[in-house]
Scaffold this motif. Structure first.
Motif, short mmCIF file in Angstrom:
data_model
loop_
_atom_site.label_atom_id
_atom_site.label_comp_id
_atom_site.label_asym_id
_atom_site.label_seq_id
_atom_site.Cartn_x
_atom_site.Cartn_y
_atom_site.Cartn_z
N TRP A 55 -7.29 -18.86 -35.32
CA TRP A 55 -7.03 -18.81 -33.84
C TRP A 55 -5.53 -18.24 -33.62
CZ3 TRP A 55 -2.75 -22.01 -32.65
CH2 TRP A 55 -2.60 -22.80 -33.69
N THR A 56 -5.16 -17.55 -34.60
CA THR A 56 -3.79 -16.93 -34.21
C THR A 56 -3.94 -15.43 -34.91
OG1 THR A 56 -2.81 -17.42 -36.74
CG2 THR A 56 -2.41 -19.18 -34.77
N PRO A 75 -1.33 -18.75 -29.08
CA PRO A 75 -1.30 -19.58 -27.77
C PRO A 75 -0.64 -20.88 -28.07
CG PRO A 75 -3.44 -19.61 -28.33
CD PRO A 75 -2.89 -18.83 -29.25
N TRP A 77 -0.96 -24.35 -27.19
CA TRP A 77 -1.75 -25.52 -26.53
C TRP A 77 -2.74 -24.77 -25.36
CZ3 TRP A 77 -2.38 -29.77 -29.03
CH2 TRP A 77 -1.23 -30.23 -29.63
N ASP A 78 -3.16 -23.64 -25.88
CA ASP A 78 -4.16 -22.58 -24.81
C ASP A 78 -3.51 -22.08 -23.71
OD1 ASP A 78 -6.37 -23.17 -26.83
OD2 ASP A 78 -6.84 -25.10 -25.78
N SER A 79 -2.25 -22.26 -23.65
CA SER A 79 -1.62 -21.47 -22.55
C SER A 79 -1.84 -19.94 -22.36
CB SER A 79 -0.12 -21.88 -22.54
OG SER A 79 0.63 -21.28 -21.54
N GLU A 80 -1.77 -19.47 -21.28
CA GLU A 80 -1.83 -18.02 -21.10
C GLU A 80 -0.31 -17.48 -20.94
OE1 GLU A 80 -4.31 -15.61 -21.03
OE2 GLU A 80 -5.78 -17.20 -21.50
N SER A 83 3.52 -19.13 -25.84
CA SER A 83 3.03 -18.84 -27.16
C SER A 83 3.92 -19.68 -28.11
CB SER A 83 2.89 -17.52 -27.67
OG SER A 83 1.87 -16.86 -26.59
N TYR A 112 0.46 -11.84 -27.88
CA TYR A 112 0.54 -13.21 -27.80
C TYR A 112 1.94 -13.47 -27.14
CZ TYR A 112 -3.86 -15.23 -29.39
OH TYR A 112 -5.32 -15.52 -29.40
#
Length: 157
Positions: A55-56, A75, A77-80, A83, A112
């Motif tokens: 996931w990274t 990311p 916590w799933d932030s756009e 990072s 990211y």
């Protein structure tokens, strides 16, 4: 410096885990008690590295064919727009030779990083001075480790 950097492959995870475990035992032992060192070593298993690389964007630094360092970005916590940098380690015999800077500079060119307004690092006590040299400051001005023995650091863009 004639080092290379590339994304991790599944074939790398055992060597990466061994490199991290050696680094923790040597480099972090001055800042953490032995029981916490062993917990950190246990946490950085090949399975953990494989999961994190799923996931990274997980990079390895090489001297020839030998993995001498690593670092990941993903990311927050799933932030756009936020990072985090993770799992940045350099073998003790390569520390202070530019490998850590090479890894962080690579992470700071990753998509990211480029999409983020804020980048956080859950830094070890040992690593915090290095991250300060790389332009990261203490999150909310707090320079002391939290209850997880982590110093939260960040860079805003």
């Amino acid at each position: 410096m004639n080092y290379k950097i590339r994304l991790i492959t599944p074939d790398d995870v055992n060597e990466v885990a061994e490199m991290i475990q050696k680094t923790i035992r040597i480099s972090n032992s001055k800042d953490y008690p032995a029981d916490l060192i062993e917990a950190m070593v246990d946490a950085h298993s090949p399975e953990f590295i494989l999961r994190r690389s799923g996931w990274t964007h997980f990079y390895v630094a090489l001297d020839g064919e030998t993995i001498i360092g690593c670092g990941a970005i993903g990311p927050y916590w799933d932030s756009e727009t936020e990072s985090s940098l993770f799992t940045i380690f350099v073998l003790p015999e390569y520390q202070k030779s530019g490998v850590g800077r090479f890894i962080v500079e690579t992470l700071e060119k990753d998509e990211y990083f480029l999409r983020a307004n804020r980048i956080e690092i859950p830094a070890s006590i040992t690593g915090a001075p290095f991250y300060q040299k790389m332009g990261y400051g203490f999150k909310n001005g707090i320079s002391e480790p939290d209850n997880e023995r982590i110093i939260r650091m960040e860079k805003r863009r």
